[in-house]
Motif scaffolding. Structure first.
Motif, PDB file in Angstrom:
ATOM      1  N   THR A  56       0.843  -1.193   0.000  1.00 56.76           N
ATOM      2  CA  THR A  56       0.000   0.000   0.000  1.00 56.76           C
ATOM      3  C   THR A  56       0.881   1.246   0.000  1.00 56.76           C
ATOM      4  OG1 THR A  56      -1.749  -1.125   1.249  1.00 56.76           O
ATOM      5  CG2 THR A  56      -1.783   1.286   1.277  1.00 56.76           C
ATOM      6  N   ARG A  59       2.606   1.782  -3.337  1.00 57.06           N
ATOM      7  CA  ARG A  59       1.695   2.236  -4.391  1.00 57.06           C
ATOM      8  C   ARG A  59       1.270   3.692  -4.202  1.00 57.06           C
ATOM      9  NH1 ARG A  59      -0.067  -0.909  -8.588  1.00 57.06           N
ATOM     10  NH2 ARG A  59       1.402  -2.625  -8.816  1.00 57.06           N
ATOM     11  N   ILE A  60       1.206   4.150  -2.965  1.00 54.99           N
ATOM     12  CA  ILE A  60       0.904   5.563  -2.722  1.00 54.99           C
ATOM     13  C   ILE A  60       2.026   6.428  -3.281  1.00 54.99           C
ATOM     14  CG2 ILE A  60       0.709   7.347  -0.925  1.00 54.99           C
ATOM     15  CD1 ILE A  60      -0.878   5.276   0.723  1.00 54.99           C
ATOM     16  N   ILE A 162      -4.090   0.980  -5.681  1.00 53.87           N
ATOM     17  CA  ILE A 162      -3.619   1.249  -4.317  1.00 53.87           C
ATOM     18  C   ILE A 162      -4.392   0.290  -3.415  1.00 53.87           C
ATOM     19  CG2 ILE A 162      -3.452   2.905  -2.420  1.00 53.87           C
ATOM     20  CD1 ILE A 162      -3.408   5.150  -4.473  1.00 53.87           C
ATOM     21  N   LEU A 179      -1.967  10.593   0.368  1.00 53.02           N
ATOM     22  CA  LEU A 179      -1.799  10.787  -1.073  1.00 53.02           C
ATOM     23  C   LEU A 179      -1.681  12.273  -1.403  1.00 53.02           C
ATOM     24  CD1 LEU A 179      -1.669   9.231  -3.741  1.00 53.02           C
ATOM     25  CD2 LEU A 179      -4.152   9.434  -3.913  1.00 53.02           C
TER      26      LEU A 179
END
Length: 214
Positions: A56, A59-60, A162, A179
């Motif tokens: 996570t 991916r952020i 995400i 984000l």
């Protein structure tokens, strides 16, 4: 990945591990889709799948750099989930993109003759299942999609996943807050270690005594 392994990796994360855990970011559903398997590291005894927090976090970072490439006014963030309304509004207010909350009407992204037609170069969606109409139209128009995906989320027409709990108030608030911070850092609007002037608590949906969500 065990909790001990997560703790070892904590120094590499964007925020302390405890923030992810407290917000319930890793809590998935009792179902999983084939394409979300790489983002799942375990299943709890009660049947809930647990998402990999390190992925996570990774991916952020990737999503933030991707979003930062686009003109903010051409980026649309969508949420059909009530708990996503406030986080999306706050995210868009900080980043400068356009929020679309509630049901996405047919033709929103495909029919220029409509009064509510919206042009977009990039779309962010809160839940691929709830926001299906937006994703379908993005696919038709060739609009890249960044999506917050749970353990059972469909990923058709999603370009960047995400992995996160996309149903919880605290999880959605944390993901959009983080984000927003990383997008501003990627743009150079914040220094590499700069913090948002808007606190995390402002991103979280509130439940009034009447039961209304704001």
């Amino acid at each position: 990945m065990s909790l001990d392994e997560l703790k070892i990796a904590e120094g590499e994360l964007l925020i302390p591990l405890e923030m992810y855990l407290t917000a319930g970011v890793r809590i998935g559903t009792r179902m999983k889709s084939k394409f979300m398997e790489p983002y799942i590291y375990a299943a709890r005894p009660d049947g809930l799948y647990l998402l990999d927090v390190k992925k996570t976090d990774e991916r952020i970072r990737i999503a933030a750099r991707f979003i930062a490439r686009y003109e903010p006014s051409r980026v649309v963030a969508v949420s059909g989930r009530q708990y996503g309304f406030r986080p999306v509004r706050k995210f868009c207010g900080v980043v400068g993109c356009k929020p679309i909350l509630g049901r996405v009407l047919p033709g929103t992204f495909t029919n220029p003759a409509l009064a509510y037609y919206t042009e977009a170069d990039l779309m962010i969606v809160t839940d691929p299942r709830v926001d299906e109409q937006a994703i379908v139209e993005a696919g038709k128009m060739g609009i890249p999609v960044v999506a917050l995906c749970d353990s059972d989320s469909p990923i058709t027409n999603v370009d960047l996943i995400i992995p996160t709990n996309n149903r919880g108030r605290k999880a959605l608030a944390l993901i959009y807050w983080l984000l927003a911070r990383e997008v501003l850092r990627a743009r150079g609007d914040l220094p590499p270690n700069g913090e948002l002037p808007v606190p995390l608590s402002d991103f979280e949906a509130k439940i009034l005594t009447t039961g209304e969500v704001v």
